[in-house]
Write a protein that holds these residues in place. Structure first.
Motif, short mmCIF file in Angstrom:
data_model
loop_
_atom_site.label_atom_id
_atom_site.label_comp_id
_atom_site.label_asym_id
_atom_site.label_seq_id
_atom_site.Cartn_x
_atom_site.Cartn_y
_atom_site.Cartn_z
N LEU A 35 17.83 -54.12 -0.06
CA LEU A 35 16.42 -53.87 0.25
C LEU A 35 16.22 -52.41 0.66
O LEU A 35 15.23 -51.78 0.28
CB LEU A 35 15.93 -54.81 1.35
CG LEU A 35 15.81 -56.28 0.94
CD1 LEU A 35 15.52 -57.16 2.15
CD2 LEU A 35 14.72 -56.46 -0.12
N LYS A 36 17.16 -51.85 1.40
CA LYS A 36 17.11 -50.42 1.75
C LYS A 36 17.42 -49.57 0.52
O LYS A 36 16.79 -48.54 0.30
CB LYS A 36 18.08 -50.10 2.88
CG LYS A 36 17.67 -50.71 4.20
CD LYS A 36 18.66 -50.40 5.30
CE LYS A 36 18.25 -51.07 6.59
NZ LYS A 36 19.24 -50.88 7.65
N LEU A 37 18.40 -50.00 -0.25
CA LEU A 37 18.75 -49.28 -1.48
C LEU A 37 17.55 -49.20 -2.41
O LEU A 37 17.31 -48.16 -3.03
CB LEU A 37 19.93 -49.96 -2.17
CG LEU A 37 20.37 -49.39 -3.52
CD1 LEU A 37 20.80 -47.93 -3.40
CD2 LEU A 37 21.48 -50.24 -4.11
N PHE A 38 16.78 -50.26 -2.50
CA PHE A 38 15.59 -50.31 -3.35
C PHE A 38 14.65 -49.15 -3.03
O PHE A 38 14.17 -48.47 -3.93
CB PHE A 38 14.87 -51.65 -3.18
CG PHE A 38 13.50 -51.67 -3.79
CD1 PHE A 38 13.33 -51.83 -5.15
CD2 PHE A 38 12.38 -51.50 -3.00
CE1 PHE A 38 12.06 -51.83 -5.72
CE2 PHE A 38 11.10 -51.51 -3.54
CZ PHE A 38 10.95 -51.66 -4.91
N GLN A 39 14.40 -48.93 -1.76
CA GLN A 39 13.47 -47.87 -1.35
C GLN A 39 13.98 -46.49 -1.75
O GLN A 39 13.23 -45.68 -2.32
CB GLN A 39 13.24 -47.94 0.16
CG GLN A 39 12.55 -49.21 0.60
CD GLN A 39 12.51 -49.35 2.11
OE1 GLN A 39 12.90 -48.46 2.85
NE2 GLN A 39 12.05 -50.50 2.57
N THR A 40 15.23 -46.22 -1.47
CA THR A 40 15.80 -44.91 -1.78
C THR A 40 15.92 -44.71 -3.29
O THR A 40 15.62 -43.64 -3.81
CB THR A 40 17.18 -44.74 -1.11
OG1 THR A 40 17.05 -45.05 0.27
CG2 THR A 40 17.71 -43.34 -1.26
N ALA A 41 16.37 -45.74 -3.99
CA ALA A 41 16.52 -45.65 -5.44
C ALA A 41 15.15 -45.45 -6.10
O ALA A 41 15.01 -44.62 -7.01
CB ALA A 41 17.19 -46.91 -5.98
N ASN A 42 14.17 -46.19 -5.64
CA ASN A 42 12.82 -46.07 -6.20
C ASN A 42 12.29 -44.65 -6.03
O ASN A 42 11.71 -44.08 -6.95
CB ASN A 42 11.89 -47.09 -5.54
CG ASN A 42 10.57 -47.22 -6.26
OD1 ASN A 42 10.55 -47.32 -7.47
ND2 ASN A 42 9.49 -47.23 -5.51
N ALA A 43 12.52 -44.05 -4.85
CA ALA A 43 12.08 -42.68 -4.60
C ALA A 43 12.79 -41.70 -5.53
O ALA A 43 12.24 -40.64 -5.86
CB ALA A 43 12.33 -42.30 -3.14
N ALA A 44 14.01 -42.06 -5.98
CA ALA A 44 14.77 -41.21 -6.90
C ALA A 44 14.48 -41.54 -8.36
O ALA A 44 15.11 -40.98 -9.27
CB ALA A 44 16.27 -41.36 -6.62
N GLY A 45 13.54 -42.46 -8.61
CA GLY A 45 13.16 -42.81 -9.97
C GLY A 45 13.99 -43.88 -10.63
O GLY A 45 13.96 -44.04 -11.85
N VAL A 46 14.73 -44.66 -9.83
CA VAL A 46 15.58 -45.72 -10.37
C VAL A 46 15.06 -47.07 -9.87
O VAL A 46 14.96 -47.29 -8.66
CB VAL A 46 17.06 -45.54 -9.95
CG1 VAL A 46 17.92 -46.68 -10.49
CG2 VAL A 46 17.58 -44.20 -10.44
N ALA A 47 14.74 -47.96 -10.79
CA ALA A 47 14.22 -49.28 -10.43
C ALA A 47 15.35 -50.30 -10.37
O ALA A 47 16.17 -50.38 -11.29
CB ALA A 47 13.18 -49.73 -11.46
N ILE A 48 15.40 -51.04 -9.27
CA ILE A 48 16.36 -52.14 -9.13
C ILE A 48 15.60 -53.35 -8.60
O ILE A 48 14.49 -53.23 -8.09
CB ILE A 48 17.53 -51.80 -8.17
CG1 ILE A 48 17.03 -51.64 -6.72
CG2 ILE A 48 18.28 -50.57 -8.63
CD1 ILE A 48 18.13 -51.64 -5.68
N ASN A 49 16.21 -54.50 -8.72
CA ASN A 49 15.67 -55.74 -8.16
C ASN A 49 16.61 -56.16 -7.03
O ASN A 49 17.73 -56.62 -7.30
CB ASN A 49 15.62 -56.85 -9.22
CG ASN A 49 14.63 -56.55 -10.31
OD1 ASN A 49 13.44 -56.54 -10.08
ND2 ASN A 49 15.14 -56.26 -11.50
N PRO A 50 16.21 -55.99 -5.76
CA PRO A 50 17.07 -56.38 -4.65
C PRO A 50 17.36 -57.88 -4.66
O PRO A 50 16.45 -58.70 -4.87
CB PRO A 50 16.27 -56.00 -3.41
CG PRO A 50 15.16 -55.13 -3.87
CD PRO A 50 14.93 -55.46 -5.30
#
Length: 97
Positions: A35-50
């Protein structure tokens, strides 16, 4: 996707060859909160599904995520996985094993 994960995470990312579909479930070390990784990854332009958003057992899925391999190009996948690995190393202490 699986090759990019092996190259960037080594044994730190566990997954099985999917038998169908468009997503790959990945288990990362327990130190990772997706869930934390999602936020940081999203800000870096990478989409994940937690994992917690896609599992009935949210606690068990804390360090799991789903990655879609249907629409990104090979280059986008390679770059995205490399970015995820950098974030995981920096923010969660995940090293390639």
């Amino acid at each position: 996707l699986m090759e990019a994960l092996k190259q960037n995470f080594g044994a730190a990312a566990q997954f099985e060859d999917p038998k169908g579909g468009i997503f790959l479930w990945v288990t990362l070390p327990e130190s990772v909160d997706t869930l934390k990784l999602f936020q940081t990854a999203n800000a870096a332009g990478v989409a994940i599904n937690p994992g917690p958003e896609w599992s009935v057992n949210k606690a068990r899925a804390k360090n799991r995520l789903r990655l879609c391999f249907a629409s990104p190009s090979h280059e986008e996948i390679s770059q995205g996985v490399a970015t995820l690995a950098e974030i995981c190393k920096r923010d969660f202490g995940v090293n390639k094993r």
